[in-house]
Structure formats: C-alpha cells, structure tokens
Design an enzyme around this catalytic site. Structure first.
Site, PDB file in Angstrom:
ATOM      1  N   ALA A 144       0.809  -1.218   0.000  1.00 35.46           N
ATOM      2  CA  ALA A 144       0.000   0.000   0.000  1.00 35.46           C
ATOM      3  C   ALA A 144       0.847   1.275   0.000  1.00 35.46           C
ATOM      4  O   ALA A 144       0.305   2.373   0.129  1.00 35.46           O
ATOM      5  CB  ALA A 144      -0.927  -0.005   1.213  1.00 35.46           C
ATOM      6  N   ASP A 172      -4.877 -10.628  12.483  1.00 35.07           N
ATOM      7  CA  ASP A 172      -6.205 -10.010  12.433  1.00 35.07           C
ATOM      8  C   ASP A 172      -7.236 -10.892  11.747  1.00 35.07           C
ATOM      9  O   ASP A 172      -8.394 -10.486  11.577  1.00 35.07           O
ATOM     10  CB  ASP A 172      -6.138  -8.649  11.730  1.00 35.07           C
ATOM     11  CG  ASP A 172      -5.674  -8.748  10.278  1.00 35.07           C
ATOM     12  OD1 ASP A 172      -5.243  -9.842   9.862  1.00 35.07           O
ATOM     13  OD2 ASP A 172      -5.744  -7.723   9.568  1.00 35.07           O
ATOM     14  N   ASP A 187      -0.527  -3.191  12.885  1.00 33.72           N
ATOM     15  CA  ASP A 187      -0.449  -2.508  11.591  1.00 33.72           C
ATOM     16  C   ASP A 187      -1.736  -1.727  11.357  1.00 33.72           C
ATOM     17  O   ASP A 187      -2.220  -1.600  10.220  1.00 33.72           O
ATOM     18  CB  ASP A 187      -0.180  -3.493  10.451  1.00 33.72           C
ATOM     19  CG  ASP A 187       0.332  -2.806   9.182  1.00 33.72           C
ATOM     20  OD1 ASP A 187       0.796  -1.652   9.283  1.00 33.72           O
ATOM     21  OD2 ASP A 187       0.249  -3.406   8.101  1.00 33.72           O
TER      22      ASP A 187
END
EC number: 3.5.1.25
Length: 391
Positions: free
Chosen positions: A136, A251, A276
């Site tokens: 990203a 996650d 993160d």
C-alpha cells in the site's frame, strides 16, 4: 491475582513508585504492609501490550503533516488504552521528505500515564523499500540509496532523535552501510517490503538487522530452494546468540491461521504481534487515508481504494491476541508474551517493559479468562477501566 511470567500463577502484585516491588524487602527490611489493596477477583494480570507498528487510528493518520501532529498522537494514545496497549511506536508509511521533516520532530518519546499510552519512538516504514513489494506504499515516493547512502537517509528523514525502528529492503544497493549506521545509533532495523533472497537477508542480519516487518506480507513467498526472508526463522547462518524477531498481523485477514501456526512453531520466541492498524481503526466502513493513499474499508478488511491490495489492519491489539491464541492453540502465556515481552526484547526494554519482574515499570493489563481487557494500568495507576469492572 495471577501474574504471568513464563507461567500463570496465583499471587499478589506489589507496586510502589510506579514500579513492581519485591514484597520481601518491604516486609523484612522496612517492616511495612500495603497502603492500599485492590482485589482483581482472580483475573489475569499481564504486562501491558506494546504495539511496534501502528499507523494511526480513530481518524488520526500519523503520516499526515497536519499543523498539530501531537494532538492526533495523544488521541490515539488515549484510545488504545482500552485495548490494553501501554506503549507504542507510531508508524509512518512511505512519504515525501517534507512530511518526515514536519512530522518526525513533533512525535517525541513520551512516558505513558492517565493521558495515554507511552510513545517509545517512531517506526519509519519506507521509503527505502522494493517497488515490486511496495504493497500500500505510494510508488511515487519510493527511494533507493544513493552513493552516500546514510546521508541520503538523513536528507529524507531529517534528525533521527525520535526514531526507534526503520523498515527497509536489504537488497537495495548500499543498504548494509545504512543498517550498520542505524544500529550504532540504537535504532532497530527491520527487513520488509522486499524481494530479498535468504542470503541477502542473512547478510543484513550480520550487518545488524534484528526484525522482520509483518512476516509473509510484502515479501517473496516461501520456496523450498530459497525461502527468502521467511527462512531467517530457522537459518543456521546467523550470529551466535542472535534472536531474530518478526512481526505478525493476527487479524484474521493478513495471515492464514495455518501460516500463523507454521511461524509460531518454527520460532515461537521471536514472534511479535503487531496491529499494523490504520487511521480507519475504530471508524467502520468507508473511505479513509493512509499517508498519501486513499483506503477503503469493507467489513474487517482495508484495501487501497480501487484495488484488492491490503492496506493495514483495523483490528486492535487485544483482538489480535485473542485471534492468535485461537488460531495457534498456543498457551495463554505465549499469546500474552507475543504482545508484551517479545516487543520489549526487540527494543532492548525487557528490564522495564513487557514483564512483571521486580523493578520493572508497573504497566499491566487486567484480563478476564477470555482475554478481554477489564482494566489498564501505567506506572501502577489505573488509566482505563471497563464499565462492567467498575460495578
């Protein structure tokens, strides 16, 4: 009360002057008893969680050069207390030099307290990373090292006084010179967003690198003839006694449970849980920012807008701890240490953080048996408490 320190055991925790106290000295040398007692009802007391990779949250983007960066950091520091985090490393993703020059001096190391979690120093993730594995990170602002590599880094970041971790790609030319310079200044070097093979990764460790940024993500996939950076977990070509730490985003989106289990079973003592987390943490679906990029959140997943490229996480640390425990089947102690002791060891803070040993900072979290946060303490002071726990 039960205090995990390699094992969960039932005993009292004594605190004085913001530190954990050896009660024997109090009894036998000072002949004193406790001034105040608090019954935790048999709940678990664990060292406060430490998040070494968090990009923002609750609408705050650490990579945005706003006029008042400090107030945004303070808001995040306050809000993450409810998730058991007592210390953190605000993280900046790849940005233009003018953003670093404005933001980095405004986020100093700061002790935690009722105002919020402590700041241990910045984590600068990029811009010296691989274009192929940028994830990203905005391609327009990526950089490689010039001939005078460390001066190039200083020109990009500005002064490093507030910096604790730098993520870079070790295959970049002159990277080993930079790694050595950073480590001599007490800055942890992490390998990530990289197409490095195992030999390049091992050479980087010999130069001083000690961490891997979000293992499996934004690096070459494991291959049996060259496992790449992942191979550091079981390499036999590392300096004697050197422990390699690696971040894991547990996650439920970034890393398959089978991959979590593989990493944990291969090298449990190096595993560091990181969130993160991005600015969208705590905000729900919609469009948000991450540095120079626009991010779209859909349910439990965040993507660079208009793509299927993952863009950080929206899971807080306590959720990651619970998911990691469930996915790996590890002990409660192991799950808690991955969010406390291991990040403290990575940063060389294990004498004061990430432990309930005598003399350590009294930063701890009170958890129920399912590891939901009931209360958070910093320096022995209650800084957050769940509504149910107040009754």
């Amino acid at each position: 009360m039960r205090a995990p320190s390699l094992s969960v055991r039932r005993e009292d925790l004594w605190v004085r002057g913001g530190r954990i106290l050896d009660p024997e000295k109090l009894f036998f040398e000072e002949r004193r008893v406790a001034d105040e007692r608090r019954d935790c009802g048999g709940r678990i007391l664990a060292p406060g969680f430490i998040d070494v990779q968090i990009n923002g949250g609750f609408g705050v983007d650490f990579s945005q050069a706003t006029e008042d960066v400090g107030s945004g950091v303070a808001l995040v520091a306050r809000r993450i207390l409810s998730h058991g985090v007592t210390s953190f490393c605000p993280t900046l993703v790849t940005s233009p030099p003018e953003v670093y020059h404005k933001v980095v001096p405004q986020i100093p190391v700061k002790s935690g307290g009722p105002h919020g979690a402590g700041v241990l120093g910045l984590h600068l993730e990029g811009p010296f990373i691989s274009r192929e594995k940028r994830g990203a990170h905005p391609e327009a602002h990526l950089r490689s090292f010039e001939a005078n590599a460390f001066q190039d880094l200083l020109a990009t970041y500005g002064p490093l006084d507030n910096v604790r971790i730098v993520t870079l790609a070790p295959e970049l030319g002159h990277s080993h010179e930079v790694i050595r310079e950073l480590t001599t200044r007490g800055i942890c070097v992490s390998l990530g967003h990289s197409v490095a093979d195992l030999r390049a990764a091992e050479d980087a460790v010999w130069s001083g690198a000690t961490f891997i940024t979000h293992l499996f993500n934004a690096m070459l996939p494991f291959h049996h003839r060259d496992p790449g950076i992942v191979g550091l977990l079981t390499s036999d070509r590392l300096p004697a006694g050197r422990c390699i730490f690696y971040g894991m985003i547990a996650d439920g989106t970034h890393t398959n449970p089978a991959a979590l289990r593989i990493a944990h079973r291969a090298h449990p003592q190096g595993l560091v849980l990181v969130t993160d987390a991005i600015p969208a943490l705590g905000l729900g679906n919609g469009r948000h920012t991450l540095g120079q990029q626009e991010v779209e959140v859909d349910g439990l997943t965040a993507y660079v807008a208009g793509t299927k490229t993952l863009s950080g996480s929206i899971a807080p640390m306590d959720v990651c701890v619970r998911h990691f425990l469930q996915a790996t089947g590890c002990s409660v102690e192991s799950a808690l240490e991955a969010a406390s002791l291991h990040p403290a060891q990575l940063l060389g803070l294990e004498k004061s953080k990430g432990t309930l040993d005598f003399g350590a900072d009294a930063d701890f979290v009170v958890l129920d048996d399912s590891l939901h946060v009931q209360a958070t303490y910093i320096s022995g002071e209650l800084v957050w408490q769940a509504e149910a726990a107040r009754q």
